[in-house]
Design an enzyme around this catalytic site. Structure first.
Site, short mmCIF file in Angstrom:
data_model
loop_
_atom_site.label_atom_id
_atom_site.label_comp_id
_atom_site.label_asym_id
_atom_site.label_seq_id
_atom_site.Cartn_x
_atom_site.Cartn_y
_atom_site.Cartn_z
N GLU A 1 73.96 63.38 13.14
CA GLU A 1 72.69 62.70 13.43
C GLU A 1 72.20 61.88 12.24
OE1 GLU A 1 70.73 65.61 16.81
OE2 GLU A 1 70.11 65.87 14.74
N GLU B 1 75.12 66.67 22.49
CA GLU B 1 74.10 67.70 22.34
C GLU B 1 73.00 67.50 23.37
OE1 GLU B 1 72.20 68.49 18.64
OE2 GLU B 1 74.03 68.25 17.46
N HIS C 1 65.28 77.80 19.42
CA HIS C 1 65.94 76.76 20.22
C HIS C 1 66.84 77.44 21.24
CE1 HIS C 1 68.30 73.26 21.34
NE2 HIS C 1 67.57 72.49 20.58
#
Length: 693
Positions: A150, A305, A356
């Site tokens: 990322e 993702e 998460h």
């Protein structure tokens, strides 16, 4: 061959075995096999484990992980582990940590903290990438390389002295001389004329507005500096393993990186997407980002993702209701992804991401989340034949990162309310609602394959880009505040729309942004009244026909929307210019869609909340709405370009079937079908339909 050597669609997620004792690994791979996982991403944040001291490597644990995965038929997207430098590198070389615009050097303790221009950091990443590549070049589990993670997520820019040196080198390459730079930056304004390269610094925090041309070059440089990091690792990987595809995970519609340039350096486009379950526009925003990913290389991509349920980084992390994980995953497949991957496989017990969600949650296999993981894995296997199929779009939305960066320069624009992502969505949303397939494209690309091209905004427009639009033979729509400046962010001679003036047949005399909450009424030729928001312009028609006028206020009676036909038989059939932002552009859009001969992939009457996408012969229909939707299936004489969908009211015989729902295996006849909220159908036309098409 698909994106990797793994056949069919990909299914899996990030796997972080270093967070768990080895006895857990055996259970992990057993459950992965049960769920149908065929690819996992490994090693993203493992630098400190793989290289615990300078030049000292510990690959034993990773060897065992890869061997174990391969033994259970699971391939690996293997990371170079360079996303976060280890503590020893930071302490030995504190200059590798980034500096913010206020001059504060950030501290170690999070992730992805590094200066992209640091030669120490770049050299260390290349050494590790080589060590990992040489170690696993022949490992049978290796399916794809995953460089860093990322880019621009936590560090989009760095203002340290090393970055300043790199910036000056980049500027010399771009402008060749100080005279060229001073001319491009307009440094005679506010007394900024430079007489030596060493006088130039990054646009750190200043007493007032910073030179917008300097900011634009800084945005370009920052994107290029991160790209140089990726390309340095990619070069090593391609040297050692030339046949293994290389990727890095993008972040949907991200302002900080020019993804057109980045995609050229990738073998496979991959994306991380996290639609917010609490956002009523989540499905539309996700669809836009997915269409961008598909358009970057104009072929299938991979959702690398996504979240099974809640994320951990929003102020309020709303979980996904039952069935939403499936619906969101099928949406990505509908828009061209050749797989569905998640962050992450097993939910963490500690750290910032312990809340998460994961494919395997804290509660283990006795949970709804695990049951949905199993069910989705089965769905992905049923759709395996969809892999590799492509989408043909007749409409293109133009997106240019230079224009985006210039448009959103702080403190120097007529209004800071023009935000490019919102401008894109304002046109994309009604196209999406009509089931119209959309590509995104840079303005300089050959656009001859499209019937309709929409440029929501081209604040920065070069002569070359204007020439490409002038050569486009279809229908063109250009939004407001376009053709304003050149590549150096300098206003075109004669004002806007600059090099688009002859093509559009208009002159813009004055920008008239609207205050927050104010609207300006616009009336079309047939008497339809449309409220406009945010932005209006004082426009003079100069060869264009006026198709809508402002009503009320100082602009009363003046042109709001204009249209010019083909000039001497060349260029666009029509070129429409909007000098305003209609709250609902649908009436104008429907008119231009009809003129261009563009229809939705599921016919003209797509129910509200139903999304329709076509990949090759396959039609996806997904109900994002809160009500059951009824959609008519066409007869066997219809072509696959106009297919709607849902659940049959009666079970047909196989000989009556026009389509098969790949998710259930049910044969479906023509006629009305019912699609429940949150449900989806993937239609495969019968041989009879395919032959007639």
């Amino acid at each position: 061959m698909g994106l990797t050597r793994v056949p069919g669609l990909l299914f899996g997620g990030d796997y972080n075995p270093e967070q768990w004792p080895e006895e857990v690994w055996q259970e992990d791979v057993r459950l992965m096999a049960e769920a149908g996982v065929n690819l996992v991403t490994v090693g993203v944040f493992s630098w400190s484990r793989l290289e615990p001291a300078p030049g000292v490597h510990d690959f034993g644990w990773l060897d065992r992980v890869l061997d174990l995965l391969h033994g259970h038929g699971i391939a690996v997207d293997l990371a170079t582990a360079t996303a976060t430098p280890p503590p020893w590198l930071v302490r030995d070389h504190p200059e590798v940590m980034p500096v913010d615009a206020a001059g504060t050097r950030l501290e170690f303790g999070s992730r992805q903290g590094y200066c992209p221009s640091s030669p120490v950091f770049r050299a260390a990443t290349v050494r590790l990438a080589r060590a990992v590549a040489e170690r696993y070049r022949d490992h049978p589990a290796l399916a794809m390389w995953h460089v860093s993670n990322e880019y621009a997520d936590h560090t989009a820019e760095c203002f340290c002295p090393e970055s300043a040196r790199d910036f000056r080198h980049w500027l010399k390459e771009r402008h060749r001389s100080l005279d060229g730079l001073n001319a491009a930056w307009g440094t005679s304004c506010w007394g900024q004329h430079y007489t030596d390269w060493t006088q130039i610094e990054p646009p750190r925090k200043a007493p007032g507005p910073v030179n917008p041309a300097q900011l634009l070059d800084w945005r370009r440089f920052s994107s290029d500096a991160l790209l140089a990091c990726f390309e340095a690792e990619r070069a090593v990987l391609k040297e050692v393993t030339p046949d293994v595809p290389v990727t890095t995970n993008f972040m949907s519609v991200l302002r900080d990186l020019d993804y057109w340039a980045w995609a050229e350096a990738e073998d496979v486009v991959t994306d991380d997407a996290y639609p917010d379950p609490a956002d009523p526009r989540a499905a539309v925003k996700a669809a836009l980002s997915y269409d961008l990913m598909r358009s970057l290389k104009r072929r299938p991509w991979l959702l690398l993702e996504s979240a099974p349920s809640a994320v951990s980084w929003r102020p309020v992390n709303v979980p996904k209701d039952p069935g939403v994980m499936r619906l969101h995953s099928l949406q990505a497949l509908a828009h061209g992804s050749d797989g569905v991957m998640f962050f992450q496989w097993r939910q963490a017990r500690y750290g910032p991401e312990k809340f998460h969600s994961a494919m395997l949650p804290h509660g283990g296999t006795a949970t709804r989340q695990w049951r949905e993981t199993l069910a989705l894995g089965a769905d992905v296997r049923r759709l395996a034949e969809v892999a590799g199929s492509t989408t043909r779009a007749e409409v293109a939305l133009l997106l240019d990162w230079d224009s985006w960066w210039g448009l959103e320069a702080p403190e120097s624009m007529p209004s800071d309310r023009l935000r490019l992502h919102e401008l894109l969505l304002s046109w994309y949303a009604p196209l999406h609602a009509r089931g119209v397939a959309v590509d995104l494209a840079p303005p300089g690309r050959d656009l001859s394959g499209y019937r309709l091209v929409i440029a929501p905004n081209l604040y920065l427009c070069t002569a070359g880009q204007a020439a490409a639009l002038a050569a486009f033979p279809g229908h063109l729509v250009v939004g407001p505040f376009s053709g304003v400046v050149d590549a150096a962010d300098q206003v075109h001679d004669g004002g806007a729309p600059g090099p688009l003036r002859e093509l559009l047949g208009v002159r813009v005399e004055e920008w008239r942004p609207l205050p927050d909450g104010a609207t300006q009424e616009v009336e079309t030729a047939d008497g339809t009244r449309l409220p406009a928001r945010t932005w209006t312009e004082w426009v003079e028609a100069d060869g264009a026909e006026v198709v809508a006028r402002y009503r009320g206020g100082p602009l009363d009676g003046r042109p709001a929307v204009t249209r010019r036909g083909s000039i001497s038989g060349n260029g666009p059939a029509t070129a429409t210019y909007l000098s305003c932002l209609p709250e609902d552009p649908a009436p104008l859009l429907d008119e231009v869609l009809a003129a261009a001969g563009v229809t939705g992939v599921a016919g003209p009457d797509l129910p509200e909340g139903v999304e329709a996408c076509r990949r090759g012969p396959y039609l996806f229909l997904l109900n994002h709405g809160s009500r059951t939707a009824t959609v008519p299936l066409p007869t066997a004489t219809a072509t696959p370009t106009s297919l709607p969908t849902a659940t049959p009211t009666a079970t047909p015989t196989t000989t009556d079937a026009v389509f098969t729902d790949l998710l259930t295996g049910r044969p479906l006849p023509s006629g009305p079908l019912s699609l429940a909220p949150g449900d989806a159908v993937v239609l495969k036309p019968s041989e009879a339909v395919l032959k007639q098409s």
